[in-house]
Write a protein that holds these residues in place. Structure first.
Motif, PDB file in Angstrom:
ATOM      1  N   THR A  80       0.852  -1.190   0.000  1.00 44.78           N
ATOM      2  CA  THR A  80       0.000   0.000   0.000  1.00 44.78           C
ATOM      3  C   THR A  80       0.890   1.241   0.000  1.00 44.78           C
ATOM      4  O   THR A  80       1.861   1.319   0.758  1.00 44.78           O
ATOM      5  CB  THR A  80      -0.907   0.036   1.237  1.00 44.78           C
ATOM      6  OG1 THR A  80      -1.796  -1.085   1.197  1.00 44.78           O
ATOM      7  CG2 THR A  80      -1.729   1.317   1.283  1.00 44.78           C
TER       8      THR A  80
ATOM      9  N   THR B 129      -7.113   2.734   5.449  1.00 43.70           N
ATOM     10  CA  THR B 129      -7.168   2.433   4.017  1.00 43.70           C
ATOM     11  C   THR B 129      -8.168   1.328   3.697  1.00 43.70           C
ATOM     12  O   THR B 129      -8.533   1.149   2.530  1.00 43.70           O
ATOM     13  CB  THR B 129      -5.778   2.023   3.493  1.00 43.70           C
ATOM     14  OG1 THR B 129      -5.363   0.802   4.123  1.00 43.70           O
ATOM     15  CG2 THR B 129      -4.754   3.112   3.763  1.00 43.70           C
TER      16      THR B 129
ATOM     17  N   ASP C 195      -2.538   1.046  -4.717  1.00 34.85           N
ATOM     18  CA  ASP C 195      -2.382  -0.382  -4.477  1.00 34.85           C
ATOM     19  C   ASP C 195      -0.995  -0.812  -4.928  1.00 34.85           C
ATOM     20  O   ASP C 195      -0.157   0.014  -5.323  1.00 34.85           O
ATOM     21  CB  ASP C 195      -3.498  -1.181  -5.153  1.00 34.85           C
ATOM     22  CG  ASP C 195      -3.406  -1.167  -6.688  1.00 34.85           C
ATOM     23  OD1 ASP C 195      -2.390  -0.700  -7.247  1.00 34.85           O
ATOM     24  OD2 ASP C 195      -4.373  -1.629  -7.313  1.00 34.85           O
TER      25      ASP C 195
ATOM     26  N   ARG D 145      -6.610   3.918  -5.321  1.00 34.90           N
ATOM     27  CA  ARG D 145      -7.733   3.327  -4.593  1.00 34.90           C
ATOM     28  C   ARG D 145      -8.637   4.383  -3.968  1.00 34.90           C
ATOM     29  O   ARG D 145      -9.834   4.170  -3.797  1.00 34.90           O
ATOM     30  CB  ARG D 145      -7.213   2.393  -3.492  1.00 34.90           C
ATOM     31  CG  ARG D 145      -6.489   1.167  -4.003  1.00 34.90           C
ATOM     32  CD  ARG D 145      -5.787   0.429  -2.883  1.00 34.90           C
ATOM     33  NE  ARG D 145      -6.667   0.221  -1.731  1.00 34.90           N
ATOM     34  CZ  ARG D 145      -6.239  -0.172  -0.539  1.00 34.90           C
ATOM     35  NH1 ARG D 145      -4.942  -0.379  -0.326  1.00 34.90           N
ATOM     36  NH2 ARG D 145      -7.081  -0.357   0.448  1.00 34.90           N
TER      37      ARG D 145
END
Length: 339
Positions: free
Chosen positions: A100, A173, A121, A127
């Protein structure tokens, strides 16, 4: 003055203004052309696939002039000065962990720039996006990849003086839940709840338990290392004169920059490591002032940026106070070890 004389003066002024405008356009065009030219003697860079899970790689913001300026690039972790693979993703600040990434970007507008944080990602696909209220300065991701944090200047643009204001945000996240400012957390100072209108936070760093974090709190002219609790939404002061903390992989030490009396006002910091159990400080063997949130390469080695010919270069240094600094890459900033 006659009408003819006035007309001649006006025409002369128009000629001068036209010349100035033309020179400005040519200068800007030449400057843009130079920026798009590969840096002479610089690192070899080619476009390709960059991921946040490739073993043995370091990903960072490329500062070399040319078509890949400001892009995230990948290089061998054992040879960061080696060939770079460019991603086409541009960031001002960057960090990544567990596949991440968080990338702080400028969004260029017709009048002025705005800023945003994007969560990436492992393949650098976006994302999520979040507005950032000022100039980005710090970015971190928790070891599990679940949390990301960033800091921005909302007043001023440097940590060196005292006339600045920052805002530190944390996002989950997985759920997208955003805490836009750590000022929403309860501050515990000297065992009591503390309220102050001048409280500023910056430089978040995460522990591996997906609950604990550390950051800098500034208030009443002093800075503090604080330990944060994501579940309890509290921060507790631990130690004074700590800025931009970075937690070691084993969770036992904090690397940080410390203001040292007698140093220049615009370069006031020295690097230290704090033992969290004993609160003992160890000065590091870097004589220069470092304005960065250092990265732990492993439990023994630190990596950080210092000004260079093209913006910044990366250096490495032992975390125990021994050795000496060694430059490992030019024209680079915001490193993250991935894979």
């Amino acid at each position: 003055m006659t009408v003819r004389a006035r007309i001649l003066v006006l025409l002369s002024a128009l000629v001068v203004l036209t010349g100035v405008a033309t020179a400005s356009v040519l200068h800007a065009s030449a400057r843009a052309e130079r920026r798009n030219q590969p840096q002479a003697g610089g690192p070899r860079i080619t476009s390709g696939a960059v991921t946040l899970t490739e073993p043995g790689r370091m990903v960072f913001r490329n500062m070399a002039w040319g078509p890949y300026r400001d892009e995230l690039v990948s290089a061998p972790a054992t040879d960061p000065s080696g060939p770079r693979t460019a991603s086409r993703v541009k960031c001002l600040r960057f960090y990544a962990a567990a596949g991440t990434g968080v990338c702080l970007q400028a969004v260029h507008g017709p009048v002025s720039d705005t800023y945003r944080a994007v969560i990436l990602d492992a393949s650098l696909r976006i994302r999520a996006r979040y507005d950032v209220p000022g100039i980005p300065s710090r970015a971190r991701v928790s070891p599990s990849g679940r949390y990301a944090a960033w800091t921005a200047f909302v007043g001023g643009d440097s940590y060196a003086g005292t006339n600045f204001s920052t805002r530190a945000a944390i996002v989950d996240t997985r759920t997208g839940m955003l805490t836009p400012s750590l000022e929403a957390y309860r501050i515990v100072k000297d065992g009591r709840t503390y309220h102050a209108a001048d409280a500023n936070f910056w430089g978040v760093t995460f522990a591996s338990d997906d609950r604990t974090f550390y950051a800098t709190l500034a208030t009443q002219g002093r800075t503090y290392l604080v330990r944060g609790d994501l579940r309890g939404r509290t921060v507790t002061t631990l130690h004074t004169n700590v800025e931009c903390p970075s937690l070691s992989p084993d969770g036992t030490r904090i690397a940080f920059k410390k203001r040292v009396p007698g140093l220049p006002e615009d370069a006031p910091w020295q690097l230290y490591v704090l033992d969290l159990r004993t609160l003992r400080e160890t000065p590091l063997a870097e004589p220069r002032s470092v304005d960065d949130q250092v990265v732990w390469r492993d439990d023994r080695t630190l990596v950080y940026a210092l000004p260079g010919d093209y913006g910044a270069d990366l250096y490495t240094l032992p975390a125990d106070g021994t050795g000496k600094p060694r430059r490992i890459s030019t024209a680079a900033v915001s490193p993250a070890y991935v894979g």
